[in-house]
Design a protein around this motif. Structure first.
Motif, PDB file in Angstrom:
ATOM      1  N   LYS A  60       0.856  -1.182   0.000  1.00 15.56           N
ATOM      2  CA  LYS A  60       0.000   0.000   0.000  1.00 15.56           C
ATOM      3  C   LYS A  60       0.890   1.229   0.000  1.00 15.56           C
ATOM      4  CE  LYS A  60      -3.848   0.038   2.247  1.00 15.56           C
ATOM      5  NZ  LYS A  60      -4.887   0.033   3.308  1.00 15.56           N
ATOM      6  N   SER A  62       1.010   5.700  -1.347  1.00 15.90           N
ATOM      7  CA  SER A  62       0.198   6.903  -1.435  1.00 15.90           C
ATOM      8  C   SER A  62       0.322   7.498  -2.824  1.00 15.90           C
ATOM      9  CB  SER A  62       0.666   7.921  -0.387  1.00 15.90           C
ATOM     10  OG  SER A  62      -0.077   9.119  -0.475  1.00 15.90           O
ATOM     11  N   PRO A  67      -4.645   6.630  -0.610  1.00 12.37           N
ATOM     12  CA  PRO A  67      -4.072   5.287  -0.503  1.00 12.37           C
ATOM     13  C   PRO A  67      -4.320   4.465  -1.763  1.00 12.37           C
ATOM     14  CG  PRO A  67      -6.103   5.422   0.752  1.00 12.37           C
ATOM     15  CD  PRO A  67      -5.792   6.822   0.303  1.00 12.37           C
ATOM     16  N   THR A  69      -3.589   0.457  -3.123  1.00 15.54           N
ATOM     17  CA  THR A  69      -3.108  -0.901  -2.876  1.00 15.54           C
ATOM     18  C   THR A  69      -2.763  -1.551  -4.208  1.00 15.54           C
ATOM     19  OG1 THR A  69      -4.509  -1.105  -0.915  1.00 15.54           O
ATOM     20  CG2 THR A  69      -3.684  -3.149  -1.889  1.00 15.54           C
ATOM     21  N   SER A  90     -11.248   0.057  -8.445  1.00 13.09           N
ATOM     22  CA  SER A  90     -10.236  -0.999  -8.495  1.00 13.09           C
ATOM     23  C   SER A  90     -10.257  -1.662  -9.860  1.00 13.09           C
ATOM     24  CB  SER A  90     -10.496  -2.035  -7.399  1.00 13.09           C
ATOM     25  OG  SER A  90     -11.773  -2.638  -7.571  1.00 13.09           O
ATOM     26  N   GLY A 213       4.188   4.523   2.902  1.00 12.20           N
ATOM     27  CA  GLY A 213       3.779   3.320   2.193  1.00 12.20           C
ATOM     28  C   GLY A 213       4.738   2.177   2.419  1.00 12.20           C
TER      29      GLY A 213
END
Length: 245
Positions: A60, A62, A67, A69, A90, A213
Motif C-alpha cells: 500500500k 500513497s 491510498p 493498494t 479498483s 507506504g
C-alpha cells in the motif's frame, strides 16, 4: 485518467526511497555483509532486484495523497498480472504479448471516462468486463514494464549516503537486514535486503512525510501466469464506444 501514470507514480513514489540509499555503518562483526557499508549493500540489492527475471510487488502506497493498494507480478518480457485498488475504484490487469487487458469496477471506469461524453453510461457498461487495450495506448504505456518500475531504484547514485545498518529480521520467512535512514523532512526510509542467496530487496517501507507506504517484493524468478481472458468475455477498447452506445 492514465492507468499507467497512476500506478507508476504511486509505486515509484515509494520506491524512489531506494534512490537515497546510503552508507555510514559497517555494522557489528556478527551482522551479514560484514565489511560492507550500507551503501554497498543497497547497491547490491538494487542490482540484484533489477536483474531478476521476474518479481512480485505488493503493498500500500500513497498516490496524490490517496491510498493505493497494488499487487503485481511482472517480468522482463513485460508480462504481468495484478490488481490495484484505490478510493476511485479498483481494477485487475493482465498484459501478455502486445496487449493489455483491464477489468475495472464502475468507479474505476467512471474516473477513466469522466471527461468524455456519455462517460457514466460507458462506465456502467464496462464495469466488471475485460477491456482489451492495444499496444501503444497512452493509458497503459509502461504499466507492465518491470524495468521501468525499477529504473528509479538507481536514478541518483549521488544521494546514496546517510543510511545505517539495522537489525536482522525476517520478511515473509526470509532473513533480511534493515537499512534505515531518517530524512530531515520527517520521513524514515527502511530497506530490507535478503541476507541469504541473492541480495534481493524484500521490502521497502517509508513512514512519516507526505507519501507513507510499504511495498513487499517476492516471487523472484517465478513465471508470470499472464493468460489472456476468454475471447468471448473481452471488449475491444477501439470498439468500446460502439459496443456501449
Amino acid at each position: 485518467m492514465s492507468v499507467s501514470r497512476t500506478l507508476t507514480a504511486s509505486v515509484l513514489c515509494a520506491m524512489t526511497a531506494v534512490g537515497v540509499a546510503g552508507c555510514s555503518d559497517d555494522g557489528s562483526p556478527d551482522q551479514p555483509f560484514q565489511g560492507q557499508s550500507a551503501d554497498q549493500v543497497a547497491a547490491k540489492a538494487v542490482t540484484a532486484t533489477r536483474d531478476a527475471t521476474s518479481l512480485r510487488m505488493a503493498g500500500k502506497v500513497s498516490a496524490q495523497g490517496q491510498p493505493l493498494t497494488v499487487d503485481f507480478h511482472v517480468d522482463t518480457q513485460k508480462n504481468c498480472k495484478g490488481r490495484m485498488a484505490m478510493d476511485s475504484g479498483s481494477a485487475d490487469v493482465i498484459h501478455t504479448g502486445q496487449t493489455t487487458y483491464i477489468k475495472g469496477d464502475e468507479k474505476f471506469w467512471d474516473g477513466a471516462a469522466k471527461d468524455s461524453a456519455g462517460g457514466g453510461k460507458q462506465a456502467r457498461a464496462l464495469s466488471g468486463r475485460w477491456v482489451k487495450v492495444p499496444v501503444g495506448d497512452s493509458r497503459t504505456t509502461g504499466l507492465c514494464d518491470k524495468q521501468g518500475f525499477l529504473a528509479d531504484l538507481d536514478s541518483d547514485k549521488s544521494e546514496r549516503k546517510g543510511m545505517t545498518k539495522g537489525d536482522v529480521t525476517t520478511v515473509d520467512g526470509r532473513k533480511a537486514i534493515a537499512l534505515r535512514k531518517k530524512k530531515g523532512s520527517g520521513e524514515t526510509i527502511t530497506m530490507y535486503v535478503a541476507t541469504e542467496g541473492k541480495p534481493y530487496l524484500l521490502k521497502l517501507d517509508q513512514s512519516g512525510g507526505r507519501s507513507p507506504g510499504t511495498v513487499v517484493f517476492s516471487d523472484y524468478g517465478k513465471p508470470v501466469k499472464a493468460t489472456p481472458p476468454p475471447t468471448g468475455k473481452v471488449i475491444d477498447a477501439t470498439k468500446a464506444d460502439k459496443t456501449v452506445s
